[in-house]
Design a protein around this motif. Structure first.
Motif, PDB file in Angstrom:
ATOM      1  N   ASP B  62       0.856  -1.178   0.000  1.00  9.50           N
ATOM      2  CA  ASP B  62       0.000   0.000   0.000  1.00  9.50           C
ATOM      3  C   ASP B  62       0.895   1.233   0.000  1.00  9.50           C
ATOM      4  N   ASN B  63       1.393   1.565  -1.166  1.00 13.69           N
ATOM      5  CA  ASN B  63       2.325   2.680  -1.293  1.00 13.69           C
ATOM      6  C   ASN B  63       1.875   3.500  -2.497  1.00 13.69           C
ATOM      7  N   ASN B  64       1.741   4.812  -2.318  1.00 13.58           N
ATOM      8  CA  ASN B  64       1.190   5.646  -3.385  1.00 13.58           C
ATOM      9  C   ASN B  64       1.992   5.592  -4.675  1.00 13.58           C
ATOM     10  N   ARG B  65       3.308   5.572  -4.544  1.00 12.10           N
ATOM     11  CA  ARG B  65       4.145   5.590  -5.753  1.00 12.10           C
ATOM     12  C   ARG B  65       3.991   4.292  -6.538  1.00 12.10           C
ATOM     13  N   VAL B  66       3.908   3.184  -5.819  1.00 10.90           N
ATOM     14  CA  VAL B  66       3.758   1.897  -6.493  1.00 10.90           C
ATOM     15  C   VAL B  66       2.345   1.764  -7.044  1.00 10.90           C
ATOM     16  N   ALA B  67       1.359   2.261  -6.270  1.00 10.25           N
ATOM     17  CA  ALA B  67      -0.027   2.217  -6.740  1.00 10.25           C
ATOM     18  C   ALA B  67      -0.172   3.001  -8.038  1.00 10.25           C
ATOM     19  N   ALA B  68       0.606   4.095  -8.176  1.00 11.38           N
ATOM     20  CA  ALA B  68       0.546   4.918  -9.384  1.00 11.38           C
ATOM     21  C   ALA B  68       1.461   4.376 -10.490  1.00 11.38           C
ATOM     22  N   SER B  69       2.081   3.221 -10.236  1.00  6.19           N
ATOM     23  CA  SER B  69       2.975   2.573 -11.207  1.00  6.19           C
ATOM     24  C   SER B  69       4.146   3.460 -11.623  1.00  6.19           C
ATOM     25  N   GLU B  70       4.642   4.294 -10.707  1.00  8.80           N
ATOM     26  CA  GLU B  70       5.871   5.039 -11.027  1.00  8.80           C
ATOM     27  C   GLU B  70       6.961   3.995 -11.254  1.00  8.80           C
ATOM     28  N   PRO B  71       7.605   4.004 -12.425  1.00  3.45           N
ATOM     29  CA  PRO B  71       8.421   2.843 -12.799  1.00  3.45           C
ATOM     30  C   PRO B  71       9.566   2.528 -11.838  1.00  3.45           C
ATOM     31  N   ASP B  72      10.367   3.516 -11.464  1.00  5.70           N
ATOM     32  CA  ASP B  72      11.531   3.199 -10.628  1.00  5.70           C
ATOM     33  C   ASP B  72      11.107   2.679  -9.257  1.00  5.70           C
ATOM     34  N   ALA B  73      10.090   3.312  -8.670  1.00  5.12           N
ATOM     35  CA  ALA B  73       9.601   2.874  -7.363  1.00  5.12           C
ATOM     36  C   ALA B  73       8.996   1.472  -7.460  1.00  5.12           C
ATOM     37  N   THR B  74       8.240   1.238  -8.519  1.00  3.02           N
ATOM     38  CA  THR B  74       7.538  -0.040  -8.640  1.00  3.02           C
ATOM     39  C   THR B  74       8.508  -1.197  -8.869  1.00  3.02           C
ATOM     40  N   VAL B  75       9.471  -0.977  -9.762  1.00  2.00           N
ATOM     41  CA  VAL B  75      10.444  -2.042 -10.029  1.00  2.00           C
ATOM     42  C   VAL B  75      11.221  -2.363  -8.753  1.00  2.00           C
ATOM     43  N   GLU B  76      11.601  -1.315  -7.995  1.00  2.00           N
ATOM     44  CA  GLU B  76      12.336  -1.540  -6.756  1.00  2.00           C
ATOM     45  C   GLU B  76      11.469  -2.278  -5.725  1.00  2.00           C
ATOM     46  N   ALA B  77      10.217  -1.858  -5.581  1.00  2.00           N
ATOM     47  CA  ALA B  77       9.331  -2.493  -4.589  1.00  2.00           C
ATOM     48  C   ALA B  77       9.105  -3.968  -4.930  1.00  2.00           C
ATOM     49  N   SER B  83      12.766 -10.639  -3.327  1.00  2.00           N
ATOM     50  CA  SER B  83      13.851 -11.074  -2.435  1.00  2.00           C
ATOM     51  C   SER B  83      13.292 -11.756  -1.199  1.00  2.00           C
ATOM     52  N   LYS B  84      12.168 -11.216  -0.708  1.00  2.00           N
ATOM     53  CA  LYS B  84      11.575 -11.762   0.506  1.00  2.00           C
ATOM     54  C   LYS B  84      10.890 -13.099   0.221  1.00  2.00           C
ATOM     55  N   ARG B  85      10.147 -13.163  -0.865  1.00  3.24           N
ATOM     56  CA  ARG B  85       9.323 -14.330  -1.139  1.00  3.24           C
ATOM     57  C   ARG B  85      10.032 -15.427  -1.924  1.00  3.24           C
ATOM     58  N   SER B  86      11.100 -15.073  -2.649  1.00  2.00           N
ATOM     59  CA  SER B  86      11.768 -16.005  -3.571  1.00  2.00           C
ATOM     60  C   SER B  86      10.764 -16.808  -4.388  1.00  2.00           C
ATOM     61  N   PRO B  87       9.933 -16.140  -5.192  1.00  2.00           N
ATOM     62  CA  PRO B  87       8.896 -16.886  -5.918  1.00  2.00           C
ATOM     63  C   PRO B  87       9.491 -17.878  -6.919  1.00  2.00           C
ATOM     64  N   ARG B  88       8.733 -18.911  -7.165  1.00  2.00           N
ATOM     65  CA  ARG B  88       9.082 -19.859  -8.240  1.00  2.00           C
ATOM     66  C   ARG B  88       8.789 -19.228  -9.596  1.00  2.00           C
ATOM     67  N   PRO B 171      -6.779 -17.362   3.439  1.00  2.00           N
ATOM     68  CA  PRO B 171      -5.591 -16.518   3.296  1.00  2.00           C
ATOM     69  C   PRO B 171      -5.582 -15.352   4.274  1.00  2.00           C
ATOM     70  N   ALA B 172      -4.410 -15.064   4.828  1.00  2.41           N
ATOM     71  CA  ALA B 172      -4.232 -13.896   5.693  1.00  2.41           C
ATOM     72  C   ALA B 172      -3.565 -12.796   4.878  1.00  2.41           C
ATOM     73  N   VAL B 173      -3.884 -11.542   5.242  1.00  7.16           N
ATOM     74  CA  VAL B 173      -3.277 -10.413   4.548  1.00  7.16           C
ATOM     75  C   VAL B 173      -1.998 -10.001   5.266  1.00  7.16           C
ATOM     76  N   ASP B 174      -0.923  -9.926   4.487  1.00  9.30           N
ATOM     77  CA  ASP B 174       0.372  -9.558   5.028  1.00  9.30           C
ATOM     78  C   ASP B 174       0.785  -8.253   4.341  1.00  9.30           C
ATOM     79  N   VAL B 175       0.979  -7.184   5.119  1.00  9.22           N
ATOM     80  CA  VAL B 175       1.351  -5.917   4.489  1.00  9.22           C
ATOM     81  C   VAL B 175       2.861  -5.882   4.285  1.00  9.22           C
ATOM     82  N   PHE B 176       3.266  -5.612   3.057  1.00 11.38           N
ATOM     83  CA  PHE B 176       4.694  -5.522   2.738  1.00 11.38           C
ATOM     84  C   PHE B 176       5.062  -4.063   2.544  1.00 11.38           C
ATOM     85  N   GLU B 177       6.025  -3.590   3.326  1.00 12.83           N
ATOM     86  CA  GLU B 177       6.431  -2.186   3.235  1.00 12.83           C
ATOM     87  C   GLU B 177       7.771  -2.104   2.506  1.00 12.83           C
ATOM     88  N   PRO B 178       7.756  -1.709   1.246  1.00 16.51           N
ATOM     89  CA  PRO B 178       9.045  -1.574   0.552  1.00 16.51           C
ATOM     90  C   PRO B 178       9.792  -0.342   1.056  1.00 16.51           C
TER      91      PRO B 178
END
Lengths: 266, 321
Positions: B62-77, B83-88, B171-178
């Motif tokens: 829940d971050n305004n910059r990521v919600a607005a798809s600002e590219p640098d913020a979104t790619v970083e988030a 890194s945290k989730r190590s998705p498959r 499912p539980a909601v987990d807030v991720f703060e980039p």
């Protein structure tokens, strides 16, 4: 400023479309290569528009040069075309494999920019009309740590070294700016590219491409991320009810009545 | 255990149900969890949707910059979340912003990236295979994913039919703060886009015209029927390129992706470049003088005839009712 434009040779998408619609698109024994022999090869149309964008920037005044680079099995023909359009320099990165992974192509193009004189602005077509991926410009931008501005309908450079771009978004035009160096992708809204003049075409015949080999590029990641293993023409199951009648007026009323019955019109 | 399949959507954008359905088939095949990464404020029913479609957990950024798809913020988030989730595997719905963000994230992480995906073939112990559209939909291709890096795929709209999960999850909601403190956006917006009036993407009724209209003046017939139906006029790429109407009206692979209840295509051949923008319509009506035109393969109702005669009659028939 040095402007580098990335260009790709593709099969003429209109010819592929005609073959696909008529059911005659031939796929080779490897199951993935289009082998219909009458399909012309040409420069990806969006890349042609990217060259046009570079030329318009150059013509707008300051001291800019336009380099067009292409990586592929035989980039000679489209690079000649680039000179005929007005490119100052053409660079060929020959690759044997026609079905090469686009991630590797992006690494090669980025390595070329890094190993040559760099670039103040890199222009690319928004996507290639064959694979439609549109991924290469973003990979180049990441590799060279440049911002990426996508889907441009207008591009201008300011004297202060910033690039100003009008983007075509679903909500209309957006005007953005970034400091150079930057990567910009050009969309079809940019407008028609110019036609080569006769004298430019003659000049193109005499202008050799600079050939860059892998060893010139230094340390490049050539590991494939994806490999194309199959290609086919998708089958669409038709389910169309044809409405016929004695006059356009009767047909029109019949259609409107059915749309009401189906609950589509209220 | 291998990392989860993560499906990422922006709240209120893209088709979460379709993407969750695809993500679940992949996660089940690989025997791993399904995480739904929601960007922006989740709707009240998000937990219910997640449960219905079998997500194991919800991550929320829940971050305004990521919600607005600002590219640098979104790619970083997204990079931090990976890194945290190590998705498959990481899946997106292919929206306008995702077309820029997904490949940049791929470049950042060294990932394989496949856009225009229409399906994924996953089997434990085998390489993933992603089916994608090519040549504007004229062909479909299959890419085999190589290497160890987390693959990213962006799913085309309407490629997957949403299917609810048979197994219920809680499912539980987990807030991720980039941490975006060090990220300065390199692209500055000087004039934001402002949609002038309604958008084709939201229209419930669309009347589209193509080359079969014959000349630019006849586009008015398309506009008149659209108005009678309370819908919007649209166009195929060739007549937009020729300046018969505004580019904002273009439907197709490089134009708008529309999904109206009713799409009337007049004088449009149905090249796949166009169909990519309207195949998701609930009902397609085709009017074309060529009985072999490809558009009839997609249409529910077809009229073989001259759209210049039929469009005014349709307008009249609609007005009479």
């Amino acid at each position: 400023m040095r402007i580098v434009v990335c260009a790709k040779e593709v099969l003429d998408p209109d010819a592929v479309n005609n073959y696909a619609l008529s059911g005659g698109l031939a796929i080779g024994d490897d199951g993935r290569t289009i082998t219909s022999s009458a399909i012309p090869r040409l420069m990806n149309a969006y890349d042609e528009q990217a060259i046009e964008a570079a030329l318009r920037i150059k013509e707008a005044g300051a001291d800019h040069t336009v380099t067009v680079v292409s990586a592929g099995p035989d980039p000679a023909a489209i690079l000649k075309h680039a000179v005929a359009l007005g490119a100052d320099e053409i660079v060929s990165i020959p690759i044997e494999d026609a079905g090469i992974d686009y991630h590797v192509v992006a690494n090669l193009l980025a390595a070329y920019v890094r190993s040559s004189e760099g670039a103040g602005l890199i222009l690319c077509g928004r996507q290639a009309s064959d694979d439609d991926q549109g991924v290469v410009p973003a990979l180049i931008a990441e590799s060279l740590d440049m911002p990426l501005i996508s889907i441009a309908r207008a591009v201008a450079l300011s004297a202060g070294g910033t690039v100003r771009v009008t983007r075509v978004t679903p909500d209309g035009n957006e005007i953005v700016e970034a400091d150079c160096p930057a990567v910009v992708t050009i969309s079809n809204e940019f407008g028609e590219p110019r036609y080569p003049t006769a004298s430019m075409t003659i000049r193109a015949r005499r202008t050799p491409a600079t050939v860059v080999t892998m060893s010139d590029l230094g340390d490049v990641d050539l590991a494939a991320r994806v490999t194309l293993v199959e290609q086919s023409v998708p089958i669409v199951q038709g389910n169309c009810e044809v409405i016929d009648g004695e006059s356009p007026s009767v047909i029109a009323r019949d259609l409107v009545r059915r749309l009401h019955e189906d609950g589509i019109l209220s | 255990m291998t990392g989860p399949v993560v499906v990422c959507t922006w709240a209120g954008e893209g088709e979460a149900a379709e993407l969750l359905t695809l993500g679940r088939t992949v996660s089940e095949a690989l025997g791993t969890d399904l995480v739904w990464l929601v960007i922006g404020v989740t709707a009240d029913d998000a937990a219910e949707t997640a449960k219905r479609y079998g997500a194991t957990s919800i991550d929320q950024i829940d971050n305004n910059r990521v919600a607005a798809s600002e590219p640098d913020a979104t790619v970083e988030a997204l990079s931090q979340n990976c890194s945290k989730r190590s998705p498959r595997m990481l899946l997106f719905s292919q929206t306008f912003n995702v077309r820029l963000i997904a490949p940049r994230l791929g470049g950042r992480l060294g990932s394989p990236v496949v856009m225009n995906a229409t399906g994924i073939d996953a089997e434990s112990g085998k390489l993933l295979r992603v089916t994608a559209s090519a040549y504007g939909g004229d062909t479909q291709v299959v890419y085999e994913i190589q290497g160890d890096a987390m693959p990213i795929a962006a799913l085309m709209p309407s490629a997957v039919e949403p299917q609810k999960s048979t197994a219920q999850t809680s499912p539980a909601v987990d807030v991720f703060e980039p941490d975006l403190s060090g990220v300065e956006e390199r692209i500055r917006v000087l004039e934001p886009a402002h949609a002038e009036g309604p958008r084709l993407e939201d229209a419930q009724t669309i009347v589209a015209g193509g080359r079969g209209l014959g000349s630019p003046e006849n586009f008015r017939l398309v506009e008149e029927l659209a108005e009678a139906l309370g819908g919007m006029p649209a166009a195929s790429r060739p007549i937009v390129d020729d300046g018969w109407t505004d580019p904002s009206r273009q439907v197709g692979l490089t134009g708008k992706i529309a999904r109206p209840a009713l799409y009337i295509a007049a004088g449009i051949s149905g090249a796949s470049q166009h169909m990519a923008g309207c195949a998701a319509s609930k009902t397609i009506v085709a009017i074309n003088s060529d009985p072999d035109a490809a558009i009839f393969r997609y249409a529910r109702y077809g009229i073989v005839g001259d759209c210049l005669e039929l469009l005014p009659e349709l307008t009249r028939a609609v007005q009479e009712r």
